[in-house]
Design an enzyme around this catalytic site. Sequence first.
Site, PDB file in Angstrom:
ATOM      1  N   ARG A  85      -7.375 -10.305  16.490  1.00  0.00           N
ATOM      2  CA  ARG A  85      -7.792  -9.854  15.153  1.00  0.00           C
ATOM      3  C   ARG A  85      -8.727  -8.649  15.288  1.00  0.00           C
ATOM      4  O   ARG A  85      -8.699  -7.727  14.499  1.00  0.00           O
ATOM      5  CB  ARG A  85      -8.483 -10.983  14.369  1.00  0.00           C
TER       6      ARG A  85
ATOM      7  N   TYR B 286      -0.074   2.443  -8.626  1.00  0.00           N
ATOM      8  CA  TYR B 286       0.843   1.374  -8.197  1.00  0.00           C
ATOM      9  C   TYR B 286       0.447   0.049  -8.863  1.00  0.00           C
ATOM     10  O   TYR B 286      -0.738  -0.287  -8.944  1.00  0.00           O
ATOM     11  CB  TYR B 286       0.772   1.252  -6.669  1.00  0.00           C
TER      12      TYR B 286
ATOM     13  N   ASP C  56      -3.935   7.184  -2.001  1.00  0.00           N
ATOM     14  CA  ASP C  56      -2.739   6.476  -1.578  1.00  0.00           C
ATOM     15  C   ASP C  56      -1.673   7.537  -1.270  1.00  0.00           C
ATOM     16  O   ASP C  56      -1.155   8.190  -2.172  1.00  0.00           O
ATOM     17  CB  ASP C  56      -2.291   5.522  -2.697  1.00  0.00           C
TER      18      ASP C  56
ATOM     19  N   LYS D 237       7.054   1.678   3.368  1.00  0.00           N
ATOM     20  CA  LYS D 237       7.939   2.655   2.748  1.00  0.00           C
ATOM     21  C   LYS D 237       8.383   3.715   3.769  1.00  0.00           C
ATOM     22  O   LYS D 237       8.965   3.346   4.761  1.00  0.00           O
ATOM     23  CB  LYS D 237       7.239   3.254   1.531  1.00  0.00           C
TER      24      LYS D 237
HETATM   25  C1  LIG Z   1       4.515  -0.340  -2.093  1.00  0.00           C
HETATM   26  C2  LIG Z   1       3.296   0.389  -2.434  1.00  0.00           C
HETATM   27  C3  LIG Z   1       2.030  -0.171  -2.251  1.00  0.00           C
HETATM   28  C4  LIG Z   1       1.852  -1.596  -1.754  1.00  0.00           C
HETATM   29  O1  LIG Z   1       2.275  -1.744  -0.449  1.00  0.00           O
HETATM   30  P1  LIG Z   1       2.839  -3.127   0.167  1.00  0.00           P
HETATM   31  O2  LIG Z   1       3.189  -2.751   1.560  1.00  0.00           O
HETATM   32  O3  LIG Z   1       3.997  -3.529  -0.660  1.00  0.00           O
HETATM   33  O4  LIG Z   1       1.719  -4.114   0.075  1.00  0.00           O
HETATM   34  C5  LIG Z   1       0.933   0.597  -2.551  1.00  0.00           C
HETATM   35  N1  LIG Z   1       1.056   1.846  -3.033  1.00  0.00           N
HETATM   36  C6  LIG Z   1       2.243   2.413  -3.233  1.00  0.00           C
HETATM   37  C7  LIG Z   1       2.314   3.804  -3.773  1.00  0.00           C
HETATM   38  C8  LIG Z   1       3.411   1.722  -2.951  1.00  0.00           C
HETATM   39  O5  LIG Z   1       4.591   2.289  -3.176  1.00  0.00           O
END
Ligand SMILES: *Cc1c(COP(=O)(O)O)cnc(C)c1O
Length: 396
Positions: free
Chosen positions: A51, A103, A175, A200
């Site tokens: 961890r 998001y 983000d 993604k």
């Molecule tokens: C999918 C997504 C998230 C969340 O990510 P996870 O891996 O699903 O927890 C946050 N911000 C954006 C822009 C996303 O597309």
Amino acid sequence: MSNSEWTFQTKLLHNDSKVDKETGAVSVPIHHSSTFHQVDIEEFGKYDYSRSGNPTREALENAIAELEDGTRGFAFSSGMAAISTAFLLLSKGDHVVISEDVYGGTFRMVTEVLSRFGIDYTFVDMTDLHDVASKIKPNTKVIYMETPSNPLLKITDISGIVKLAKANNCLTFLDNTFMTPALQRPLSLGVDVVLHSATKFLAGHSDVLAGLAVVKDAELGQQIYKLQNSFGAVLGVQDAWLVLRGMKTLHVRLQQSTASARKIAEALSKQPKVEEVYYPGLTFHKGYSIQRYQADGPGAVLSFKLPDAEAVKTFVQNVKLPVFAVSLGAVESILSYPAKMSHAAMPKEEREARGITDGLLRLSVGLENAEDLIKDFEGAFAKLPLVQKFRNVKVR
Ligand SMILES: *Cc1c(COP(=O)(O)O)cnc(C)c1O
């Protein structure tokens, strides 16, 4: 030539973990070990418990730090785990200014979880610097950006927000999921914490859930390290390896998908059954010039508006190539319905007020041939009844 002179494309492959120092392996070894033997009671080795640190996870953390022009990276079990852990930098009584079309999961975290811990928030139109400036309070500690935003692809002037934040002693979080460091490097523009859903584009194959955080400042890095270790939502080693492998082809995937997204956005903007197309690579997009200035491309995600839910239903039933699913940034094109998927957590009135209507579809362009996708879409559009494109214009 030193590492720092290499282009992004080359850096993706030639990093610290290119060759394993122990064995010469050219693929990062997966260290399935929760704990590490210590040789002495006085001196502990670099790793003690997974961890707190694991060599496979660390290879990914170092790779993302270098690619984002940061000094330290952190890998989490999901994008939301990365985002939520970064929010733990806040304390009771603090206030966050946040993009209004953020998001859905981030919206839920801020409105339903952080709020219970006495952390206040204000949603703003992050594309409007005056609006942002007017919402900053004495206790504002973080300005949270997502650009391009989700799902309307609104573009925030990152440098403008950073200036505002610095003048008001706030941190900035961004983000960077839609762009990845292949297209946008926010730390270089002064942002403090870059966040990713590596699920993604970074991993890119719809096979793993992962999140990343990157910082430049060493002190902030120490704080996030402590939070990562305290909260404990770290990324497992198999998944860290999958993200590392996916990242090797990031540049070529995004280049191809962006080129196709441009073609598709242009085709959609000529399609009479589409009311509106949102893509920062279209010259008439409101954020076009800021995007050109601060990023190396418009990316591979676009949205478009059909008249209503009925039209969406018919379109989705007739389109054959894209996967109809939540998520984005994969080798296969993914069509999603924000009203019922990514933004289902947002109350209907809030959603509509943000322009996320029942007719809105989001497309993440994959690696299929663009002409095949366009043809597939045209087939589905042919099934929709023809409606007046400018429905608000009265015909006299
Ligand atoms: C999918 C997504 C998230 C969340 O990510 P996870 O891996 O699903 O927890 C946050 N911000 C954006 C822009 C996303 O597309």
